[in-house]
Design a protein around this motif. Structure first.
Motif, short mmCIF file in Angstrom:
data_model
loop_
_atom_site.label_atom_id
_atom_site.label_comp_id
_atom_site.label_asym_id
_atom_site.label_seq_id
_atom_site.Cartn_x
_atom_site.Cartn_y
_atom_site.Cartn_z
N PRO A 150 14.19 10.76 -6.09
CA PRO A 150 14.47 10.17 -4.94
C PRO A 150 13.87 10.70 -3.75
CG PRO A 150 16.56 10.33 -6.42
CD PRO A 150 15.42 11.24 -6.87
N LEU A 151 13.39 9.76 -2.96
CA LEU A 151 12.86 10.08 -1.72
C LEU A 151 13.67 10.41 -0.59
CD1 LEU A 151 10.70 6.69 -1.94
CD2 LEU A 151 9.61 8.97 -1.79
N LEU A 152 13.45 11.51 0.30
CA LEU A 152 14.13 11.70 1.49
C LEU A 152 13.54 11.10 2.57
CD1 LEU A 152 16.23 13.87 1.89
CD2 LEU A 152 14.42 15.42 2.92
N VAL A 153 14.34 9.94 2.90
CA VAL A 153 14.00 8.92 4.00
C VAL A 153 14.37 9.55 5.36
CG1 VAL A 153 14.32 6.29 4.86
CG2 VAL A 153 14.47 7.23 2.41
N SER A 154 13.43 9.33 6.41
CA SER A 154 13.70 9.97 7.32
C SER A 154 12.99 8.96 8.57
CB SER A 154 13.05 11.25 7.92
OG SER A 154 11.62 10.92 7.70
N MET A 155 13.62 9.17 9.86
CA MET A 155 13.36 8.45 11.14
C MET A 155 13.33 9.08 12.52
SD MET A 155 14.79 4.67 12.28
CE MET A 155 14.24 3.70 11.03
N ASP A 156 12.53 8.99 13.32
CA ASP A 156 12.94 9.33 14.67
C ASP A 156 14.01 8.80 15.42
OD1 ASP A 156 10.63 11.56 15.39
OD2 ASP A 156 9.60 9.93 14.56
N GLY A 157 15.19 9.09 15.51
CA GLY A 157 16.33 8.41 16.10
C GLY A 157 16.77 9.11 17.14
N SER A 159 0.88 -1.34 0.00
CA SER A 159 -0.12 -0.13 -0.11
C SER A 159 1.00 1.32 -0.02
CB SER A 159 -0.95 0.18 1.22
OG SER A 159 -0.32 0.21 2.52
N VAL A 160 2.09 1.19 0.65
CA VAL A 160 2.80 2.33 0.65
C VAL A 160 3.64 2.65 -0.72
CG1 VAL A 160 5.17 3.20 1.56
CG2 VAL A 160 3.55 2.14 3.38
N ALA A 161 3.92 1.23 -1.24
CA ALA A 161 4.41 1.59 -2.57
C ALA A 161 3.62 1.99 -3.76
CB ALA A 161 4.76 0.07 -3.00
N ARG A 162 2.24 1.80 -3.47
CA ARG A 162 1.29 2.21 -4.51
C ARG A 162 1.17 4.07 -4.29
NH1 ARG A 162 -1.63 -2.41 -3.16
NH2 ARG A 162 -2.75 -1.37 -1.58
N VAL A 163 1.11 4.27 -3.06
CA VAL A 163 1.10 5.69 -2.77
C VAL A 163 2.49 6.53 -3.27
CG1 VAL A 163 1.46 7.62 -0.93
CG2 VAL A 163 -0.22 5.47 -0.56
N ILE A 164 3.54 5.85 -3.08
CA ILE A 164 4.90 6.45 -3.63
C ILE A 164 4.74 6.52 -5.43
CG2 ILE A 164 7.35 6.02 -4.10
CD1 ILE A 164 7.24 4.80 -1.29
N LYS A 165 4.27 5.41 -5.68
CA LYS A 165 4.20 5.43 -7.31
C LYS A 165 3.16 6.30 -7.95
CE LYS A 165 3.56 2.06 -11.23
NZ LYS A 165 3.59 0.75 -11.62
N ASP A 166 2.09 6.38 -7.16
CA ASP A 166 0.74 7.03 -7.69
C ASP A 166 0.81 8.74 -7.45
OD1 ASP A 166 -0.03 4.72 -8.61
OD2 ASP A 166 -1.48 4.62 -6.97
N GLU A 167 1.51 8.95 -6.24
CA GLU A 167 1.59 10.22 -5.89
C GLU A 167 2.93 10.95 -6.00
OE1 GLU A 167 -0.35 10.63 -2.02
OE2 GLU A 167 -1.87 9.02 -2.44
N GLN A 168 3.77 10.13 -6.08
CA GLN A 168 5.16 10.62 -6.15
C GLN A 168 5.70 11.72 -5.09
OE1 GLN A 168 7.92 9.74 -8.20
NE2 GLN A 168 6.30 8.18 -8.86
N ILE A 169 5.07 11.39 -3.80
CA ILE A 169 5.50 12.21 -2.54
C ILE A 169 7.04 12.21 -2.41
CG2 ILE A 169 3.21 11.57 -1.42
CD1 ILE A 169 6.47 9.45 -0.44
N GLY A 170 7.17 13.14 -1.43
CA GLY A 170 8.79 13.72 -1.25
C GLY A 170 9.32 12.66 -0.38
N GLY A 171 8.98 12.19 0.66
CA GLY A 171 9.83 11.31 1.47
C GLY A 171 8.86 10.46 2.41
N LEU A 172 9.77 9.45 3.12
CA LEU A 172 9.20 8.72 4.04
C LEU A 172 9.70 8.91 5.40
CD1 LEU A 172 10.07 5.45 1.97
CD2 LEU A 172 7.69 6.46 2.12
N VAL A 173 8.69 8.38 6.43
CA VAL A 173 9.18 8.37 7.91
C VAL A 173 8.93 6.97 8.14
CG1 VAL A 173 9.02 9.19 10.15
CG2 VAL A 173 8.10 10.59 8.06
N PHE A 174 10.31 6.20 8.48
CA PHE A 174 10.01 4.82 8.93
C PHE A 174 9.92 4.83 10.46
CE2 PHE A 174 11.80 3.40 4.74
CZ PHE A 174 11.39 2.17 4.54
N PHE A 175 9.12 3.61 10.72
CA PHE A 175 8.91 3.34 12.18
C PHE A 175 9.32 2.07 12.39
CE2 PHE A 175 6.40 7.12 11.38
CZ PHE A 175 6.37 7.69 12.52
#
Length: 573
Positions: free
Chosen positions: A110-117, A73-89
């Motif tokens: 390319p996605l800007l990948v982020s995380m609360d670390g 489902s996340v993959a579909r959002v990335i492909k369809d909407e071309q959002i800017g980034g991800l927040v991994f949990f």
């Protein structure tokens, strides 16, 4: 052999020195990079449709522990909407590496990948290193250790294809009952918070990681968790300027790349009823961008939190955050809806075209600074070994050693007889602890006692009587919960036992729990010696054992005020 003249050698040495200096020279900071025109940023921006420009401002949630359907489902959002980034949990590093590679292939930009670390990858991922909590770090007197921790955290993040850490937490935690910040803060002294936070983020940024100080303008004096409701910060503008905002001002002056905005209602800064600070243009643009002249990334706290959606549902919060001045809208309830609503706001002229362009280009510039102008693939080879390297583990132990705080006692008070009959007691647990096992090596005539947090009164009485035959007692007080809260979940009978043991001669106590819990243990101040150890990690238990056996000098200072006996800054040596 060819004979070379002195001039050749001098030239060669100069050339080698030039190469060496450039190899280790730090690249310009993200903030500095914004001053120059960037062809890659301009080119990408000019090729994006308005919809995809808006989409660059949206970061969505990702997990690796929710199964394939969720991942798809996340993959579909990335492909369809071309959002800017991800927040991994939550999830695992190997799974996240594979999933990040998959997701990056779906993104045109390319996605800007982020995380609360805040304490490293271990805050979210299994099989990775957790560095000490920020309250623990707040006790350390050598800030260079915290800078080194920032560098190690940056290595971990970059190795896993993450470009931005939503940390450090730079809130001044001046409310012991704060349910959401608390041990995540460096403490209640704004100067200490600022210095520790700057050391941490500079370590990360110098090693090539984008960082985000949070939660502006300061979430430390609230008693409501903004995940569940909207906190009210009822203080004057003068108080907020002089206390809560201080660490953020210092962070901005020191070159922090990002600031995260809190969901709080602050009437002194914006009198609009029920308006979270995230949605306030006077706060986000007026104070942060204009008054404090912050030029970096302005990130919202999670837009799915009740603190923002309670009064602004159905995507209204996303649009208001965008208009307020937020650059990255993190975790919208519905990213597709948010993109369409924000597109409409841009079309209606609710912000100027120039401001919209600056927002999008700031995100693209962050991607360029992080190296995303070139496609990156995370190698699974030796991933686990790289993320669990010995140098990082050694640093965790160093940080732990440097944080142990002697609240009461002296080296003389710790001078126990190694051959005397010794009771080593761990309270709050039902199995032997690292603390006990480490101490047992130095006390051959010892016995281990475990007292669970809900031990019945009769059993406590029997143990208490049994302990009378021991000439010296070493006690560890443990909080086994995942997050160390301000109050221990011990029964009243167990609390009474702590007080009773503290009143005996030759009793040493170590608290492996949130420092605030000491206030809920009346009588503990009577113990012969008392160590604050902040959390129940194996490393801190080893550190305490080293202090008690005389192989480590405690140098920590209490980062928060516990009670009249132990104010901020307490720490014997």
């Amino acid at each position: 052999m060819l004979k070379l003249n002195n001039g050749f050698y001098r030239t060669l040495i100069i050339a080698l020195n030039f190469i060496a200096v450039n190899a280790f020279a730090q690249k310009e900071s993200y903030i500095q990079s914004l001053n120059a025109r960037n062809r890659w940023v301009d080119s990408v921006y000019n090729h994006l449709s308005r919809k995809h420009k808006v989409a660059q401002l949206l970061f969505i949630r990702a997990h690796t522990n929710k199964g394939k359907a969720y991942e798809d489902s996340v993959a579909r959002v990335i492909k369809d909407e071309q959002i800017g980034g991800l927040v991994f949990f939550q999830g695992g590093p190997g799974r996240q590496a594979a999933l990040t590679n998959r997701y990056q292939k779906l993104a045109d930009v390319p996605l800007l990948v982020s995380m609360d670390g805040e304490w490293g990858l271990g805050m979210r991922l299994d099989s990775t290193i957790s560095y000490p909590y920020q309250m623990t770090l707040g006790a350390i007197q050598n800030n260079n250790l915290i800078y080194k921790m920032g560098q190690q955290v940056a290595y971990d993040f970059k190795r896993l294809g993450i470009q931005i850490n939503f940390g450090p937490d730079m809130d001044v935690n001046n409310n012991p009952n704060n349910p959401v910040i608390n041990y995540r803060s460096f403490g209640d002294n704004m100067y200490n918070v600022a210095k520790k936070g700057i050391a941490y983020f500079k370590g990360m940024q110098d090693a090539g990681l984008l960082t985000t100080a949070k939660h502006f303008p300061g979430h430390g004096d609230t008693n409501v968790d903004s995940h569940f409701d909207l906190p009210l910060l009822p203080y004057s503008r003068a108080r907020l300027d002089s206390l809560e905002e201080y660490p953020f001002r210092e962070a901005i002056n020191a070159g922090i790349s990002g600031i995260m905005i809190a969901h709080m209602n602050i009437p002194a800064l914006d009198s609009t009823k029920h308006l979270p600070s995230t949605l306030s243009r006077p706060i986000v643009t007026g104070i942060l961008k204009d008054s404090l002249r912050f030029k970096g990334l302005v990130v919202s706290d999670a837009m799915e939190m009740k603190g923002v959606t309670k009064y602004f549902p159905n995507g209204d919060a996303d649009v208001r955050a965008f208009i307020a001045g937020i650059d990255i809208i993190e975790l919208s309830e519905n990213s597709d809806r948010a993109i369409n609503l924000i597109r409409r706001a841009v079309r209606k002229g609710l912000i100027s075209p120039a401001e919209f362009e600056i927002k999008v280009k700031k995100v693209l510039a962050a991607k360029y600074w992080a190296g995303l102008n070139r496609r990156q693939t995370i190698s699974p080879v030796n991933l686990s070994a790289d993320l669990n390297r010995q140098a990082a583990k050694d640093l965790v132990q160093q940080l732990s050693d440097a944080s142990v705080t002697m609240l009461k006692g002296s080296s003389a008070a710790l001078r126990l007889n190694p051959f005397l009959k010794t009771a080593i007691v761990s309270i709050g647990v039902d199995a032997p602890t690292v603390f006990q096992q480490e101490l047992a090596k130095s006390f051959p005539n010892c016995r281990l006692f475990m007292i669970a947090k809900n031990t019945p009164a009769l059993e406590i009485k029997n143990i208490s009587n049994w302990l009378k035959q021991y000439g010296q007692i070493i006690v560890g007080i443990h909080d086994t919960r995942l997050r160390p809260q301000s109050k221990l979940d011990y029964s009243s009978d167990v609390r009474l036992m702590v007080a009773e043991l503290a009143s005996r001669k030759n009793t040493i106590m170590s608290v492996f729990a949130n420092a605030y819990t000491i206030a809920g243990l009346p009588g503990i101040e009577k113990s012969n010696a008392l160590l604050a150890c902040y959390q129940m990690s194996p490393e801190l238990q080893k550190s305490a054992a080293k202090v008690i056996t005389g192989t480590l000098k405690p140098t920590g200072k209490l980062p928060v005020s516990v009670n009249v006996f132990f104010p901020t800054g307490t720490g014997m040596q």
